[in-house]
Design an enzyme around this catalytic site. Structure first.
Site, mmCIF file in Angstrom:
data_model
loop_
_atom_site.group_PDB
_atom_site.id
_atom_site.type_symbol
_atom_site.label_atom_id
_atom_site.label_comp_id
_atom_site.label_asym_id
_atom_site.label_seq_id
_atom_site.Cartn_x
_atom_site.Cartn_y
_atom_site.Cartn_z
ATOM 1 N N ASP A 6 0.863 -1.183 0.000
ATOM 2 C CA ASP A 6 0.000 0.000 0.000
ATOM 3 C C ASP A 6 0.900 1.234 0.000
ATOM 4 O OD1 ASP A 6 -2.024 1.880 0.309
ATOM 5 O OD2 ASP A 6 -2.211 1.545 2.470
ATOM 6 N N ILE A 12 5.073 3.639 2.734
ATOM 7 C CA ILE A 12 4.744 2.450 1.958
ATOM 8 C C ILE A 12 4.610 1.311 2.961
ATOM 9 C CG2 ILE A 12 5.415 0.873 0.116
ATOM 10 C CD1 ILE A 12 7.253 3.056 -0.961
ATOM 11 N N ASP A 109 -6.377 3.289 -2.774
ATOM 12 C CA ASP A 109 -6.495 2.890 -1.372
ATOM 13 C C ASP A 109 -7.950 2.942 -0.904
ATOM 14 O OD1 ASP A 109 -6.453 5.686 -1.655
ATOM 15 O OD2 ASP A 109 -5.505 6.018 0.283
ATOM 16 N N ASP A 129 -10.644 6.719 7.111
ATOM 17 C CA ASP A 129 -9.225 6.374 7.003
ATOM 18 C C ASP A 129 -8.383 7.541 7.502
ATOM 19 O OD1 ASP A 129 -6.647 5.615 6.257
ATOM 20 O OD2 ASP A 129 -7.318 4.639 4.415
#
Length: 254
Positions: A6, A12, A109, A129
């Site tokens: 991701d 990362i 995402d 998120d």
């Protein structure tokens, strides 16, 4: 084993999935390098330190919201593991059996988050998120992404405050007991963190009103556990939620 990657604006996240669970997760700063060889060297070291065999990785999948790193990490996976990773994007959304809102605009995402919510609950869900940006993604029980809302993330807000104000320091993101600050650090924590509690709570309330039906509320992101007064607002809090969405997509791709 599956390697799920991701790629976000700050980090990362690499997840290694085996035996029905994430056995390891690693984070490398997104601005670490522009060369695939540097990421490969870093990941090889992490594999070595955690007794992971490179040859055990049989499948890889990548979600990326940083265009400059998409090819870099893809090439790294190809060179290091000898496999072509699945690249999450509009060209493969048809396998999801979902209706993706603005497929060439929405972050991959957020699609991963929506995929996890839809395949796990099969009812209307809101995924909050807590990343570099604070995002709210709404997906229906039929798999249609109804919309997204975006605000600056917690770190982004705090960084903006101290970087543009001469006498205000950078402060740790720790939830204060009081909303009335007693010193400069406490004042910033109170204003930002309690302010975000109010914003998130109101956004959840407003989105539920507009959806007009029962709605599961899920939280994810590296900062999802900081705003502790919000815990009762969420049906699920899981920092691995985006990776779980990647795992579902990888299974559908087979």
């Amino acid at each position: 084993m599956l390697l799920a990657i991701d790629i976000g604006n700050t980090d990362i996240v690499f997840g290694v999935f085996d035996n029905q669970q994430w056995i390891h997760q690693f984070r490398i700063n997104s601005s670490f390098s522009v060369r695939s060889q540097d990421y490969e060297a870093q990941l090889r070291l992490l594999f070595l330190e955690n007794s992971l065999k490179i040859s055990d990785i049989s499948q890889a999948i990548i979600s990326c919201v940083v265009p400059d790193l998409r090819v870099v990490i893809k090439d790294m996976v190809n060179e290091m593991f000898g496999i072509q990773p699945i690249l999450v994007g509009p060209e493969m959304y048809s396998i999801l059996n979902m209706e993706i809102l603005s497929p060439y605009e929405i972050g991959t995402d957020l699609v991963c988050n929506a995929t996890y919510a839809y395949y796990t609950y099969r009812q209307t869900c809101l995924v909050v998120d807590f990343g570099t940006a604070l995002t709210y993604t709404v997906v229906s029980g039929e798999g249609k992404i109804l919309g997204v809302s975006i605000a600056p993330g917690l770190k982004t807000a705090v960084k903006s405050l101290f970087s543009n104000t001469a006498q205000l320091p950078e402060v740790p993101l720790k939830m204060p007991d009081s909303a009335i600050g007693k010193n400069t650090v406490h004042a910033i924590q109170a204003g930002v963190l309690w302010g975000y509690v109010g914003m998130v709570r109101e956004m959840i309330h407003q989105i539920k009103l507009e959806v007009g039906q029962e709605c599961k509320v899920l939280a994810t992101g590296g900062l999802s556990s900081i705003l502790t007064p919000l815990r009762a607002e969420f049906d699920e809090v899981d920092k691995s939620l985006t990776l779980n969405g990647l795992k579902i997509i990888a299974d559908l791709y087979q």
